[in-house]
Design an enzyme around this catalytic site. Structure first.
Site, mmCIF file in Angstrom:
data_model
loop_
_atom_site.group_PDB
_atom_site.id
_atom_site.type_symbol
_atom_site.label_atom_id
_atom_site.label_comp_id
_atom_site.label_asym_id
_atom_site.label_seq_id
_atom_site.Cartn_x
_atom_site.Cartn_y
_atom_site.Cartn_z
ATOM 1 N N HIS A 43 0.821 -1.203 0.000
ATOM 2 C CA HIS A 43 0.000 0.000 0.000
ATOM 3 C C HIS A 43 0.862 1.263 0.000
ATOM 4 O O HIS A 43 0.501 2.265 -0.612
ATOM 5 C CB HIS A 43 -0.927 -0.020 1.219
ATOM 6 C CG HIS A 43 -1.990 1.019 1.185
ATOM 7 N ND1 HIS A 43 -3.099 0.924 0.379
ATOM 8 C CD2 HIS A 43 -2.129 2.179 1.865
ATOM 9 C CE1 HIS A 43 -3.870 1.971 0.557
ATOM 10 N NE2 HIS A 43 -3.304 2.760 1.457
ATOM 11 N N HIS A 90 -10.241 2.883 -1.116
ATOM 12 C CA HIS A 90 -10.458 2.506 0.280
ATOM 13 C C HIS A 90 -11.257 1.205 0.287
ATOM 14 O O HIS A 90 -12.312 1.095 0.909
ATOM 15 C CB HIS A 90 -11.167 3.622 1.055
ATOM 16 C CG HIS A 90 -10.380 4.086 2.243
ATOM 17 N ND1 HIS A 90 -10.933 4.422 3.443
ATOM 18 C CD2 HIS A 90 -9.040 4.245 2.422
ATOM 19 C CE1 HIS A 90 -9.993 4.783 4.301
ATOM 20 N NE2 HIS A 90 -8.835 4.690 3.698
#
Length: 747
Positions: A43, A90
């Site tokens: 990430h 998200h």
């Protein structure tokens, strides 16, 4: 003492643990190991993707900040103004806690914009969910939409468009990608950097809690039945606090006293301190006990890794501390000096006077010491099977009644029907810049106040096409987003992307990723739309147990979502998709083909999943967009709407519905071209336009001069969609199916 087992529990590989020991010259303590675990997660570090991302085209005369240089992309739009824009995911938080997952996604993407000094003026979102009839899907959809609406509406930035797509591959892993765009004066751009020995470091905004700890690492692994235990990794948002933070941040940047500023999103304090320091080739000494906390007895690693929302790190010129404190005090926000810049290039974190962690800033970040991997990839077994599809295996409709049933099926299908149930929960008018509130267009047109220009923005990706052929499908995603911008009257100038895939350690998933990146490269180079940045979201897959007790992995369709920025220099060029008046001529730009590949009609009506991507030719697409833009700027086009999901029939119907103006169309099909392919096929590079009678001669002359295929197929007339003399559907019925099907499903 930490061990390789501890490292593995934190998501690090054994060889990564050894590399950390080499960097530090010793065994890291738990706080340090936790910092490397989040900073070296996919990430934050893009360790499994960066070798391919570096190949994306990143330059153009308009680019003010190339991909990866800043919090968001930055494009010069003239008149001393720039547009900052970006898209981010998200996904994992939204799968577990859809309301807060989506809400904090909106908050995070807007902070990326205003940390550049830009005021956000528009938001988009692109959402993927599982089978719409499932209760779990409805739960996720309700939570995500309410989270986006509540946060965006309260924050005061309009949501001006987006897309929603349903497929069973997203049953466990929804995709929630948020896009934001803002405007900044080019002499007030802020940077995410730190330098100047002795300059103070401030943390501003909300207090720090335990929400979101290890959130970046959580987003870098598969969803399993145990993922519910990761709920503390889901952040909690406060849009009212973010609004205050926006105003205070822009006011502070305007003082000229700010060296650098960065959003404290993924990985929190450790990420912002490391990235800003590495970029500026300096270090920092940080006093963690000075960080405002909302929970007692937080440990150093918890303070470092917390992803509590609505926080920033700001480095200020020494001597101007009082000015910064005064502004944040006016907005009733925390503003606390927690450290200072050093010459060491080391990050040192202290807790109550004791050294808790010490690491070279450069060793933590992408482009520095973070690992970079070349993953194996191989063509999946399904790919060749998909290419064997033959349209002859699809039964051709024989009767008008069957065509009418197909029309009803498509208009009521959740992938095609109006997303009114969704967008009615969003405030699209706050800020009064949205120009599409009453008249629909293929892309959102948002006025740049104080000028006669607008930004034109859209998000697009048909993941079914990408699954069928990653390279072609990704090219189509880029080109459809550009086509939508052109149909609205804008000129495409740059993209941001959100690359959503399964586990990168799966060679077949990684093959999809590599193919998609190559497709984006091909299309962006052809269209002249560089990539300004974006987001990679791997691990969008889940593990389940089949009836025989075996483990089954379910990855989402490869979904490289494209956010396209276009520019409209003159608002007079704004073009909407709705037919304007009876008697206007209807033209189809592009070519009808005997192609049903990957069409919604094939997939959901005939239940045939195995087919290639629809026909696509990059040169043909480029010519279409250039020619259409010329026609629009010449004032020859009354409406323009691209042919995409649902084919020509759906495009005609969507243009007919806003003003309840029907069509009479004659297809005049050549020998061998199936009528269902002509009406419902999704071959690319096609646009439906309407032209006033007095402009038809000039329009046809322009098309001929440009060598653009353009057929006059009918006239705006009546109250039905009439094809070759037959009524496929009355507009009154079409309106009910199109406008209300999703709402009925959710009720």
């Amino acid at each position: 003492m930490t061990s390789v087992d501890t490292a593995k529990e934190l998501g690090l590989l054994p060889e990564e643990f050894e590399k950390i020991k080499d960097i530090l010259g010793r065994v890291p303590n738990f706080t340090e190991l936790s910092a490397y675990a989040v900073m070296w997660s996919e990430h934050c570090s893009y360790k499994n993707s960066i070798v391919w991302l570096k190949k994306l085209p990143k330059s153009s005369p308009r680019m003010l900040a190339e991909a990866g240089q800043e919090n968001a992309g930055l494009v010069d739009i003239g008149d001393g103004l720039a547009c900052a824009f970006k898209i981010e995911s998200h996904n994992h938080p939204s799968a577990l806690e859809p309301y807060q997952g989506a809400a904090t996604g909106v908050g995070g993407i807007n902070r990326d914009i205003f940390t550049m000094g830009a005021r956000p003026i528009a938001q988009l979102n692109t959402l993927r969910f599982g089978e719409p009839q499932l209760d779990h899907t409805k739960h996720l959809l309700r939570g995500v939409v309410k989270g986006i609406g509540d946060y965006g509406n309260a924050f005061g930035v309009p949501t001006v468009g987006g897309e929603v797509f349903f497929d069973k591959c997203y049953n466990t892993n929804p995709l929630v990608n948020a896009f934001s765009a803002g405007i900044v004066e080019t002499d007030k751009i802020a940077s995410a950097i730190s330098y100047g020995v002795g300059n103070p470091v401030f943390i501003v905004g909300s207090a720090t809690g335990k929400d979101g700890i290890h959130g970046a690492a959580f987003a870098s692994k598969d969803i399993t039945e145990d993922s519910i235990k990761d709920l503390p990794a889901v952040q909690v948002g406060d849009p009212f606090q973010e609004k205050l933070l926006l105003e205070a941040t822009l006011e502070v940047i305007a003082t000229g006293h700010v060296i650098g500023v960065q959003d404290m999103g993924a990985a929190g304090v450790i990420c912002s301190t490391a990235e800003m320091s590495a970029k500026g080739e300096h270090g920092m000494d940080i006093q963690l006990d000075k960080v405002p906390l909302r929970q007692a007895n937080m440990l150093p690693f918890e303070i470092l890794l917390s992803e509590s929302q609505e926080r920033m790190l700001i480095v200020v010129k020494k001597g101007y501390e009082a000015d910064i404190l005064r502004i944040f005090d006016k907005w009733d926000l925390n503003c606390v000096q927690i450290g200072e810049v050093t010459a060491s290039k080391e990050l040192r974190f202290f807790m109550n006077g004791e050294l808790a962690a010490q690491m070279p800033a450069e060793s933590l970040v992408l482009g520095g010491g973070a690992p970079v991997y070349h993953r194996e990839y191989q063509e999946p077994a399904y790919f060749k099977a998909y290419q064997q599809f033959d349209i002859a295996q699809v039964p051709e409709p024989k009767t008008l009644a069957e065509y009418q049933n197909i029309a009803r099926h498509l208009l009521s299908h959740p992938n095609i029907a109006s997303k009114r149930w969704v967008y009615e929960q969003y405030d699209s008018m706050v800020g009064t810049a949205n120009m599409n509130s009453c008249e629909p267009a293929d892309a959102a047109v948002v006025r740049v106040k104080g000028t006669d220009k607008a930004i034109v923005i859209t998000v697009d990706c048909n993941a079914r096409y990408v699954h069928a052929h990653p390279e072609v499908g990704a090219m189509i995603a880029v080109c459809e987003s550009a086509r939508n911008v052109v149909c609205a009257g804008g000129e495409p100038v740059a993209i941001t992307n959100n690359l959503n895939f399964g586990n990168p350690y799966n060679p077949e998933v990684y093959w999809q990723f590599v193919g998609s990146v190559q497709g984006i490269i091909n299309a962006c180079e052809k269209l002249g739309t560089p990539v300004t940045g974006g987001n990679v979201s791997f691990y969008n897959q889940s593990a389940t147990v089949d009836k025989n007790g075996g483990n089954v992995t379910n990855a989402v369709f490869p979904t490289p979502t494209i956010g396209m920025l276009g520019l409209m220099e003159n608002l007079a060029h704004r073009t909407t998709l709705d037919f304007k008046a009876e008697g206007d001529a209807i033209y189809l730009l592009g070519t009808l083909r005997n192609d049903l590949a990957s069409a919604e009609y094939l997939y959901s009506y005939h239940n045939i999943a195995a087919s290639p991507a629809p026909f696509f030719d990059l040169d043909e697409e480029h010519k279409l967009q250039a020619t259409l833009l010329k026609a629009i700027r010449a004032g020859l086009v009354a409406s323009a709407h691209d042919v995409s999901d649902g084919g020509l029939f759906v495009a005609l119907t969507e243009s007919a519905l806003p003003r309840q103006l029907g069509v009479e169309v004659s297809l005049s099909l050549p020998q061998g071209l199936r009528k269902d392919a002509a009406l419902f096929g999704e071959s690319q590079s096609r646009v439906v336009v309407s032209v006033k009678p007095e402009n038809t001669v000039a329009f046809e002359q322009l098309m001929q001069a440009q060598g653009q295929a353009a057929a006059r197929i009918g006239t705006v007339r009546g109250k039905a969609i009439r094809i070759d003399g037959d009524v496929l559907i009355e507009l009154s019925e079409a309106a009910d199916l199109y406008d209300n099907s999703l709402g009925r499903l959710m009720a």
